[in-house]
Scaffold this motif. Sequence first.
Motif, PDB file in Angstrom:
ATOM      1  N   THR A 222       0.845  -1.193   0.000  1.00 16.59           N
ATOM      2  CA  THR A 222       0.000   0.000   0.000  1.00 16.59           C
ATOM      3  C   THR A 222       0.882   1.245   0.000  1.00 16.59           C
ATOM      4  N   ALA A 223       0.212   2.346  -0.260  1.00 15.22           N
ATOM      5  CA  ALA A 223       0.966   3.605  -0.333  1.00 15.22           C
ATOM      6  C   ALA A 223       1.610   3.917   0.999  1.00 15.22           C
ATOM      7  N   LYS A 224       0.935   3.591   2.086  1.00 16.79           N
ATOM      8  CA  LYS A 224       1.456   3.929   3.425  1.00 16.79           C
ATOM      9  C   LYS A 224       2.768   3.205   3.681  1.00 16.79           C
ATOM     10  N   GLU A 225       2.820   1.923   3.287  1.00 12.37           N
ATOM     11  CA  GLU A 225       4.038   1.159   3.562  1.00 12.37           C
ATOM     12  C   GLU A 225       5.180   1.625   2.671  1.00 12.37           C
ATOM     13  N   ASP A 226       4.789   2.074   1.468  1.00 11.52           N
ATOM     14  CA  ASP A 226       5.829   2.520   0.551  1.00 11.52           C
ATOM     15  C   ASP A 226       6.580   3.715   1.094  1.00 11.52           C
ATOM     16  N   ALA A 227       5.850   4.531   1.898  1.00 13.47           N
ATOM     17  CA  ALA A 227       6.467   5.758   2.424  1.00 13.47           C
ATOM     18  C   ALA A 227       7.459   5.446   3.537  1.00 13.47           C
ATOM     19  N   ALA A 228       7.511   4.200   4.006  1.00 11.33           N
ATOM     20  CA  ALA A 228       8.403   3.879   5.149  1.00 11.33           C
ATOM     21  C   ALA A 228       9.879   4.005   4.781  1.00 11.33           C
TER      22      ALA A 228
ATOM     23  N   ARG B 172       6.456   5.557  13.754  1.00 10.11           N
ATOM     24  CA  ARG B 172       7.144   6.396  12.777  1.00 10.11           C
ATOM     25  C   ARG B 172       8.214   5.555  12.108  1.00 10.11           C
ATOM     26  N   PRO B 173       8.525   5.901  10.862  1.00  9.82           N
ATOM     27  CA  PRO B 173       9.570   5.106  10.184  1.00  9.82           C
ATOM     28  C   PRO B 173      10.873   5.145  10.968  1.00  9.82           C
ATOM     29  N   SER B 174      11.427   3.979  11.251  1.00  7.59           N
ATOM     30  CA  SER B 174      12.699   3.885  11.974  1.00  7.59           C
ATOM     31  C   SER B 174      13.247   2.495  11.766  1.00  7.59           C
ATOM     32  N   PHE B 175      14.422   2.271  12.298  1.00  5.74           N
ATOM     33  CA  PHE B 175      15.029   0.948  12.180  1.00  5.74           C
ATOM     34  C   PHE B 175      14.162  -0.100  12.871  1.00  5.74           C
ATOM     35  N   LEU B 176      13.662   0.269  14.066  1.00  5.24           N
ATOM     36  CA  LEU B 176      12.813  -0.648  14.809  1.00  5.24           C
ATOM     37  C   LEU B 176      11.567  -0.998  14.007  1.00  5.24           C
ATOM     38  N   ARG B 177      11.033   0.003  13.308  1.00  5.88           N
ATOM     39  CA  ARG B 177       9.826  -0.251  12.548  1.00  5.88           C
ATOM     40  C   ARG B 177      10.065  -1.273  11.460  1.00  5.88           C
TER      41      ARG B 177
END
Lengths: 228, 444, 253
Positions: A222-228, B172-177
């Motif tokens: 999904t778009a949300k995961e792509d932004a990670a 939030r995007p991070s290594f843990l995530r």
Amino acid sequence: MRRIVIALAAVSLAAIGLLGPGRSLLPVSTQPARALATAAPDAAAATHAGHDAVSTPAARPAIVPPADGARVIVTTRSATKVEQGYVIETRIVSPDGKPVNEALVRFYDLVDFFGPREELIGSARTDGQGNAAITYLPASLGQSEIVVRFAGQGSLVPSVGTATFEATVAAPPYRSDQPGLLSFTRLVPYAAGAILLAVWGLIAFALFATARGIAVRAGPKTAKEDAA
Amino acid sequence: MDARTHDSYVERAMWPIGRGDRKFWFSVVVLSALVAAGLYAYVYQVQRGLWVTGLNQKVSWGFYIINCVFFIGISYGGAMTSAILRLTNAKWRAPLTRIAEATAVAALLVGAIYPIIDLGRPDRFLYVIQYAQVGSPIVWDLVAISTYMLASLVFLYLPLIPDLATTRDTMRPSFLRRIYGALALGWRGTIGQERTLQRGIAVMAVLIIPLAVSVHSVLAWLFAVTVRGGWHSTIFAPLFVLAAMLSGVAAVIIVVAVFRKVYGLQQFITRKHFRYLSYLLIALGMGYLYFMVSEYLTEGYVLDADTTPVLEAIFIGAYAPAFWSFTIGGLLFPLALAALPGRFLIGRVCFASGLVIAGMWLKRFLIVVPGMAEPMMPWDWGRYAPTWVEVTITVGTAAAIPLILILFFRFFPVMSVHEMEEVEGAPEPRHAALVPSYASGGDE
Amino acid sequence: MAGQMSRRQLLGTLGGLGTGVLAAGFVPIAFAEAEAAETGPKRQWAMVIDLRKCDGCKACTKACQETHHLPESFEWIKVFEVHDKQGGSFFMPRPCFQCENAPCLKVCPVAATFKTNDGVVLVDQDRCIGCRMCMAACPYGARYFNYGDPPIASNPFQRPTPEFPVPQQKGTVGKCMFCVHRSANGELPACVDACGMKAIWIGDLVEDVATNGDETVRLSTFIKENDAFRYKEELGTGPRVYYIAGHGQLLDY
């Protein structure tokens, strides 16, 4: 690719089975790695000496009757019933030729057991003719050296006589009475091993098949995961 | 389950994650200090030899074997609450399963290292694998415990997958995530994935019960295949299994109560849960009592030379105070306390569980020590008194369990969101505005 | 689905692997059985202890401790004082019984305890992990654990062997081994040699002979005529030590 992996796994498991539990199921007393290694360097064959020739037999003093003692005549013959073994007869005659009555005689078998020893196999008293006899079934086949000792009587000094004979009949060998169930119980670990393998397989299946199934059905990102 | 309750549930479940407040660090420091003390005592023992313990030639098994059986017994709480309740479709289990499964793994990890602590030559521990003799109960132990540990870890992980996805989604995007993402295996909650997951969990739930039974049966056979009077009893394996289940449920009750208080889960873990858990406790306790009666009646009626010395010792002899403390204070009284209707249910049930756990330790002591001390030859009874080494190691390992749990719930949800959705039904679709406010990726 | 194993394939693979392991395990058994038939035992050690003669002096214990450099608590042959129902007491030396159906053998996880072809149960202290399961299993309390170091330091020129485990290793189990290191040299076991009353007899069940250093007798006859018994025989351990009962007799000095 999958087949190669399965084949490798099968071979390595078979190897583990051979080297691990398979080896451990050997009856422990015959494991070749457990050969008896003695501390002293010159132990040689002394451990298993029986009637076998010992490497360096201890010097045994020769058995000679006293010069002025009674004569101890020893003869051996097979018993009437084969399973009884042999009859060892002895006749005690005093130096002046008269048979010794009520003489205490002891019969010994010469053995090599922690050195040369005389094993007591019977005792008897002579009759009016100076005769006494015992039946003897040796423990093993082969040469038997018999020693008969006269304990002495009155003025007669103790005396000794010997004889040898070849034993072709012996007592049945020693067998320990192990319970018969033991041979059956040895198979139980195999059954347990098979069950164990099945259990591990099921755990692996639950983990990997599930993980695989979830990942495969994930669908596009999904778009949300792509932004990670 | 309506959306608001669901969100509240998720918020409470995720609350400890990433929360490094003062209470957390204080507990971690204190528990780590106790664990470190235990480690120091063990190093002391390894350097000097086992003579630093209270063991001797007559009583050669003591605290370490007692603790091994005790801690592995505690791990049965996971099998009981999670697996059996799942298979019997008991809906009230949902908020408890994560705590129970995590306690099981923690207790198992701690219990499984005790045989190594007990070894005279721990450097040769791998020999048990290298030269494994299939006829030896110690090898059965190794196999059963490692298989059960593997199964417990898998059984903990599989229901965690959807919760990992939820946690990942709130971070939030991070290594843990990214780690959470990898562990979550791309979970999306599709019907296909649900079915796959349910099948995997069902297989594990069914598998873990005979595995759990096998572990404590094997531990029982460690004693029962010898010819010592107090040990050579056919009922030992079922007795041990039931004892483990009892101490496991009691441990779950206490751990659930503690985390409920500390993490504020009162809305979802209610009086009803403790009432039902107390039913389990009482049922298992009565079952254990029955097994005890069966054993002692059979032995005590005949009073043959093998079993009489131990029976005498525990009923009227040197071990009588311990035995009667256990029977009355650790079994009859707490069961009655938990069974009575009335007020302060949660407090009563927790207190009863504490007594049951202490009693179960005492019972393991009463199995191991009199069995070892009884005269096998025409000599006096043996004697055993633990030294500071054994006590410190016991305390250290006991502290390791809450430490592992606290650290675990720092990273993983304390209640199973997915399981709650499973039993209550998925919530109505929620709007983006209701994304919970706890979404953060690091320490507070 | 591509790449996914069906349930049938999985079960088939598991079954194949399982059968393969089982079959592989049988191979060493087949070889071992053949080997056992060819090389039968030449000796089977046994002991007879005459309780009419033992006076409780513990010379046997001391000799054993000296020979093997044992710590004080190690009584590989231990002399018990047994009180009988008549109010008297007699002394009972207890070496390891070298059981034919030894419990210690069965429970050892690493086969550190093993039986030789002579029927003697030995301990390989290079393999013992010190779990002490054998001590729990022994009905006779004949095994001793090295909680600490032995009284002598290790000898760099002579490694201890299972037959002569001197010095003992800390963290492992030791026990009487009928002094096989001495009988290999034609010497009597230390306890047999040291007994002043000549109450301990060492024997061979195959050659059917026993000696106490002075006299030599036919083992089977000696046992039968003196009504020798084995201690706790009902446990099924098959002990190799026979006791000639007797107490209250005046000791003939």
